[in-house]
Design a protein around this motif. Structure first.
Motif, PDB file in Angstrom:
ATOM      1  N   GLY A  74       0.810  -1.214   0.000  1.00 20.31           N
ATOM      2  CA  GLY A  74       0.000   0.000   0.000  1.00 20.31           C
ATOM      3  C   GLY A  74       0.842   1.262   0.000  1.00 20.31           C
ATOM      4  N   ILE A  75       1.847   1.296   0.867  1.00 20.17           N
ATOM      5  CA  ILE A  75       2.714   2.477   0.939  1.00 20.17           C
ATOM      6  C   ILE A  75       3.471   2.662  -0.370  1.00 20.17           C
ATOM      7  N   SER A  76       4.000   1.582  -0.922  1.00 17.51           N
ATOM      8  CA  SER A  76       4.765   1.687  -2.173  1.00 17.51           C
ATOM      9  C   SER A  76       3.903   2.199  -3.321  1.00 17.51           C
ATOM     10  N   LEU A  77       2.676   1.681  -3.422  1.00 17.97           N
ATOM     11  CA  LEU A  77       1.784   2.135  -4.485  1.00 17.97           C
ATOM     12  C   LEU A  77       1.408   3.601  -4.298  1.00 17.97           C
ATOM     13  N   ALA A  78       1.103   3.985  -3.067  1.00 19.89           N
ATOM     14  CA  ALA A  78       0.739   5.387  -2.808  1.00 19.89           C
ATOM     15  C   ALA A  78       1.901   6.316  -3.141  1.00 19.89           C
ATOM     16  N   GLN A  79       3.098   5.934  -2.723  1.00 22.33           N
ATOM     17  CA  GLN A  79       4.271   6.752  -3.032  1.00 22.33           C
ATOM     18  C   GLN A  79       4.493   6.849  -4.531  1.00 22.33           C
ATOM     19  N   GLY A  80       4.399   5.715  -5.231  1.00 18.38           N
ATOM     20  CA  GLY A  80       4.635   5.719  -6.666  1.00 18.38           C
ATOM     21  C   GLY A  80       3.638   6.577  -7.417  1.00 18.38           C
ATOM     22  N   MET A  81       2.351   6.448  -7.066  1.00 18.51           N
ATOM     23  CA  MET A  81       1.327   7.249  -7.738  1.00 18.51           C
ATOM     24  C   MET A  81       1.515   8.728  -7.431  1.00 18.51           C
ATOM     25  N   ALA A  82       1.800   9.035  -6.176  1.00 18.14           N
ATOM     26  CA  ALA A  82       1.964  10.437  -5.791  1.00 18.14           C
ATOM     27  C   ALA A  82       3.175  11.068  -6.462  1.00 18.14           C
ATOM     28  N   LEU A  83       4.257  10.319  -6.560  1.00 12.59           N
ATOM     29  CA  LEU A  83       5.449  10.832  -7.237  1.00 12.59           C
ATOM     30  C   LEU A  83       5.170  11.070  -8.710  1.00 12.59           C
ATOM     31  N   ALA A  84       4.489  10.129  -9.351  1.00 14.60           N
ATOM     32  CA  ALA A  84       4.204  10.257 -10.780  1.00 14.60           C
ATOM     33  C   ALA A  84       3.295  11.446 -11.066  1.00 14.60           C
ATOM     34  N   LEU A 204      -6.786  19.676   7.889  1.00 16.01           N
ATOM     35  CA  LEU A 204      -5.870  20.145   8.928  1.00 16.01           C
ATOM     36  C   LEU A 204      -4.467  20.413   8.391  1.00 16.01           C
ATOM     37  N   GLY A 205      -4.290  20.194   7.098  1.00 17.45           N
ATOM     38  CA  GLY A 205      -2.994  20.436   6.473  1.00 17.45           C
ATOM     39  C   GLY A 205      -1.991  19.315   6.653  1.00 17.45           C
ATOM     40  N   HIS A 206      -2.467  18.127   7.007  1.00 17.59           N
ATOM     41  CA  HIS A 206      -1.572  17.000   7.248  1.00 17.59           C
ATOM     42  C   HIS A 206      -1.294  16.248   5.951  1.00 17.59           C
ATOM     43  N   LEU A 207      -0.539  16.899   5.084  1.00 19.08           N
ATOM     44  CA  LEU A 207      -0.175  16.360   3.774  1.00 19.08           C
ATOM     45  C   LEU A 207       1.328  16.110   3.747  1.00 19.08           C
ATOM     46  N   LEU A 208       1.717  14.969   3.209  1.00 21.26           N
ATOM     47  CA  LEU A 208       3.128  14.597   3.206  1.00 21.26           C
ATOM     48  C   LEU A 208       3.667  14.505   1.790  1.00 21.26           C
ATOM     49  N   PRO A 209       4.928  14.902   1.579  1.00 25.22           N
ATOM     50  CA  PRO A 209       5.576  14.535   0.314  1.00 25.22           C
ATOM     51  C   PRO A 209       5.700  13.017   0.265  1.00 25.22           C
ATOM     52  N   PRO A 210       5.659  12.425  -0.913  1.00 25.95           N
ATOM     53  CA  PRO A 210       5.623  10.954  -1.010  1.00 25.95           C
ATOM     54  C   PRO A 210       6.715  10.247  -0.226  1.00 25.95           C
ATOM     55  N   GLU A 211       7.926  10.788  -0.242  1.00 28.10           N
ATOM     56  CA  GLU A 211       9.041  10.100   0.418  1.00 28.10           C
ATOM     57  C   GLU A 211       8.901  10.088   1.937  1.00 28.10           C
ATOM     58  N   GLN A 212       8.019  10.924   2.480  1.00 27.31           N
ATOM     59  CA  GLN A 212       7.806  10.946   3.929  1.00 27.31           C
ATOM     60  C   GLN A 212       6.600  10.110   4.364  1.00 27.31           C
ATOM     61  N   ALA A 213       5.942   9.475   3.425  1.00 28.13           N
ATOM     62  CA  ALA A 213       4.818   8.585   3.747  1.00 28.13           C
ATOM     63  C   ALA A 213       5.399   7.229   4.135  1.00 28.13           C
ATOM     64  N   LEU A 214       5.412   6.932   5.417  1.00 24.73           N
ATOM     65  CA  LEU A 214       6.113   5.758   5.917  1.00 24.73           C
ATOM     66  C   LEU A 214       5.145   4.744   6.520  1.00 24.73           C
ATOM     67  N   PRO A 215       5.489   3.471   6.428  1.00 24.66           N
ATOM     68  CA  PRO A 215       4.649   2.436   7.034  1.00 24.66           C
ATOM     69  C   PRO A 215       4.820   2.399   8.542  1.00 24.66           C
ATOM     70  N   VAL A 216       3.830   1.846   9.219  1.00 22.13           N
ATOM     71  CA  VAL A 216       3.910   1.586  10.660  1.00 22.13           C
ATOM     72  C   VAL A 216       3.714   0.090  10.851  1.00 22.13           C
ATOM     73  N   TYR A 217       4.759  -0.577  11.356  1.00 22.95           N
ATOM     74  CA  TYR A 217       4.709  -2.022  11.537  1.00 22.95           C
ATOM     75  C   TYR A 217       4.456  -2.421  12.996  1.00 22.95           C
ATOM     76  N   LEU A 218       4.964  -1.652  13.938  1.00 20.87           N
ATOM     77  CA  LEU A 218       4.875  -1.893  15.382  1.00 20.87           C
ATOM     78  C   LEU A 218       5.769  -3.026  15.879  1.00 20.87           C
ATOM     79  N   ARG A 219       6.225  -3.890  14.992  1.00 17.39           N
ATOM     80  CA  ARG A 219       7.224  -4.876  15.388  1.00 17.39           C
ATOM     81  C   ARG A 219       8.116  -5.143  14.187  1.00 17.39           C
TER      82      ARG A 219
END
Length: 232
Positions: A74-84, A204-219
């Motif tokens: 999910g993160i990879s696809l979102a980053q790729g689409m946003a970058l493109a 609320l203005g919580h928009l990230l550049p694609p490279e800052q969109a990071l996954p959360v794994y917790l472990r």
């Protein structure tokens, strides 16, 4: 706002599109088929709305926690689409998206969103619905055993997610003495809820550049060692 949302962190693969005041979505329970389904789902929604990709204002994604492979996808696809497209990304907790799967019968009840994390553990977080249709976090996201689950103080509870299906007895013990309004184990985070929460985050203005969109794994590991398997 035109916003495309992806959620692939669990067995459910879903995509949603916010187009002005409308929201349309596709969802399929399809373990191990997310990679083949998610982009065709997105294209189908854009075609249904009569939009091209460049009409999108942002890409939203469920950032986890959940299955490692699904979260990464999910993160990879979102980053790729946003970058493109040169668009920002909005990341949304997959547990928060799951919490909105709880029925709205009792808006005052606390919601325990709990995903089966395998290896004898769950991903969990607690919320309460707010007046805007969003969520107020009551604690932090964490990974824990169901037996060790510590819950914030609340008199009434709703439980939602695959963690309930797997560990309902242990979770019920943690809720002893509380009013259980509803409990459903056949629920997964959905892109429609990711989209709704993302619209609020965008306001609320919580928009990230694609490279800052990071996954959360917790472990940081995906399987038990042989020694740990022998103890299980």
């Amino acid at each position: 706002m035109n916003l495309l949302a992806l959620e692939t962190s669990t067995e459910s693969c879903s995509v949603a599109l916010v187009h002005g005041d409308s929201l349309i979505a596709r969802s399929e329970l399809a373990p191990r088929r997310h990679a083949e389904l998610v982009l065709p789902m997105a294209e189908a929604l854009l075609a249904e709305a009569g939009l091209g990709r460049h009409a999108l204002d942002a890409i939203a994604v469920g950032r986890g926690p959940g299955a490692f492979t699904g979260v990464r996808l999910g993160i990879s696809l979102a980053q790729g689409m946003a970058l493109a497209l040169d668009r920002p990304v909005i990341t949304v907790s997959s547990l928060a998206a799951l919490a909105l799967e709880a029925p709205e019968d009792d808006a005052g009840a606390a919601i325990l969103a709990v995903i089966d994390a395998r290896m004898g553990e769950v991903y969990a977080a607690c919320y309460r619905r707010d007046a805007r249709g969003g969520l107020e976090p009551l604690d932090e996201e964490r990974v824990t055993t169901a037996d060790a689950l510590v819950l914030p103080d609340a008199d009434a509870w709703q439980v939602v997610g695959s963690g309930w299906a797997t560990y309902h007895a242990a979770i019920a013990d943690r809720l002893a003495g509380k009013r259980l309004v509803s409990a459903g184990g056949a629920h997964y985070p959905q892109a429609a809820h990711v989209a709704r929460l993302a619209v609020q985050e965008a306001a609320l203005g919580h928009l990230l550049p694609p490279e800052q969109a990071l996954p959360v794994y917790l472990r940081d590991k995906v399987a038990l060692t042989l020694v740990e398997q022998g103890r299980a």
